[in-house]
Motif scaffolding. Sequence first.
Motif, PDB file in Angstrom:
ATOM      1  N   THR A 111       0.823  -1.204   0.000  1.00  0.00           N
ATOM      2  CA  THR A 111       0.000   0.000   0.000  1.00  0.00           C
ATOM      3  C   THR A 111       0.860   1.259   0.000  1.00  0.00           C
ATOM      4  N   LEU A 112       0.524   2.193  -0.881  1.00  0.00           N
ATOM      5  CA  LEU A 112       1.136   3.519  -0.839  1.00  0.00           C
ATOM      6  C   LEU A 112       0.312   4.374   0.109  1.00  0.00           C
ATOM      7  N   TYR A 137      -1.570   8.124  -7.686  1.00  0.00           N
ATOM      8  CA  TYR A 137      -2.251   6.961  -8.265  1.00  0.00           C
ATOM      9  C   TYR A 137      -1.365   6.315  -9.344  1.00  0.00           C
ATOM     10  N   VAL A 140       1.142   4.176  -7.699  1.00  0.00           N
ATOM     11  CA  VAL A 140       0.522   2.916  -7.269  1.00  0.00           C
ATOM     12  C   VAL A 140       0.500   1.915  -8.415  1.00  0.00           C
ATOM     13  N   ARG A 147      -3.204  -0.406  -3.444  1.00  0.00           N
ATOM     14  CA  ARG A 147      -4.039   0.766  -3.179  1.00  0.00           C
ATOM     15  C   ARG A 147      -3.196   1.972  -2.787  1.00  0.00           C
ATOM     16  N   LEU A 148      -3.834   3.142  -2.849  1.00  0.00           N
ATOM     17  CA  LEU A 148      -3.386   4.334  -2.135  1.00  0.00           C
ATOM     18  C   LEU A 148      -4.303   4.467  -0.930  1.00  0.00           C
ATOM     19  N   ASN A 217      -6.190   0.035  -6.772  1.00  0.00           N
ATOM     20  CA  ASN A 217      -5.557  -0.085  -8.087  1.00  0.00           C
ATOM     21  C   ASN A 217      -6.475  -0.891  -9.013  1.00  0.00           C
TER      22      ASN A 217
END
Length: 223
Positions: A111-112, A137, A140, A147-148, A217
């Motif tokens: 995850t970012l 995004y 990602v 996901r972000l 994503n």
Amino acid sequence: MYRKEQYVFRKNQVYQAIIRNYTEADFQGLIGIQKRAFPPPFPSELWWNKDQLENHIKHFPLGALCVEIDGRIAGSMTGLIVDFDSSDPDHTWKEITDGGYIRTHDELGNTLYVVDLCIDPEFRGFKLGKELMNAMYEIVVHLHLERLLGGGRIPTYHKFSRTYSIEEYVHKLTAGQFKDPVISFLLQCGRTPVKAVKGYLEDKESSDYGLLMEWANPFRQKT
């Protein structure tokens, strides 16, 4: 590294913007933006400091983004990678971001995570926050992450906390019955609520809640 050139608009005027990774040469400008965006009585110790910014470009330079308008830095957004367990989502901003020093960055995470988003008041109206979010995004997708994710303040909630539970208030925000300057902005950027976490940050306006919101994503296959 990340670099993108595009045009942005304000009051029917067109400007050239560059979104790129920030470097040590940008530190003074970034700290100046924090001071202008969060003036006193906002605590000065919560502005970015040089040590934090050095850690950003040391641990995860790709996630250290800034935007320029006509050669002037107008805002920044910072992220780190974490391994997020959706079955155990509760955490605080301080825990997951290491108080903004991001020594918790995990290259093998899924995850970012958004550490901060800040736009210089002089450059509001260009929708630069949304452009920086779009850049995250893209990161990602580039890194094949799931996901972000990030926690948003809910600064209008204190006005309604005696009337609605946090879950009820979030539902009203997503239904368009109320607006919140932070959550409504994140919804417009494509983020969706995951969970409201009590104690996410010390913030009287939000009644100490933070609303975790994600952008999943769309290219990532769920297993």
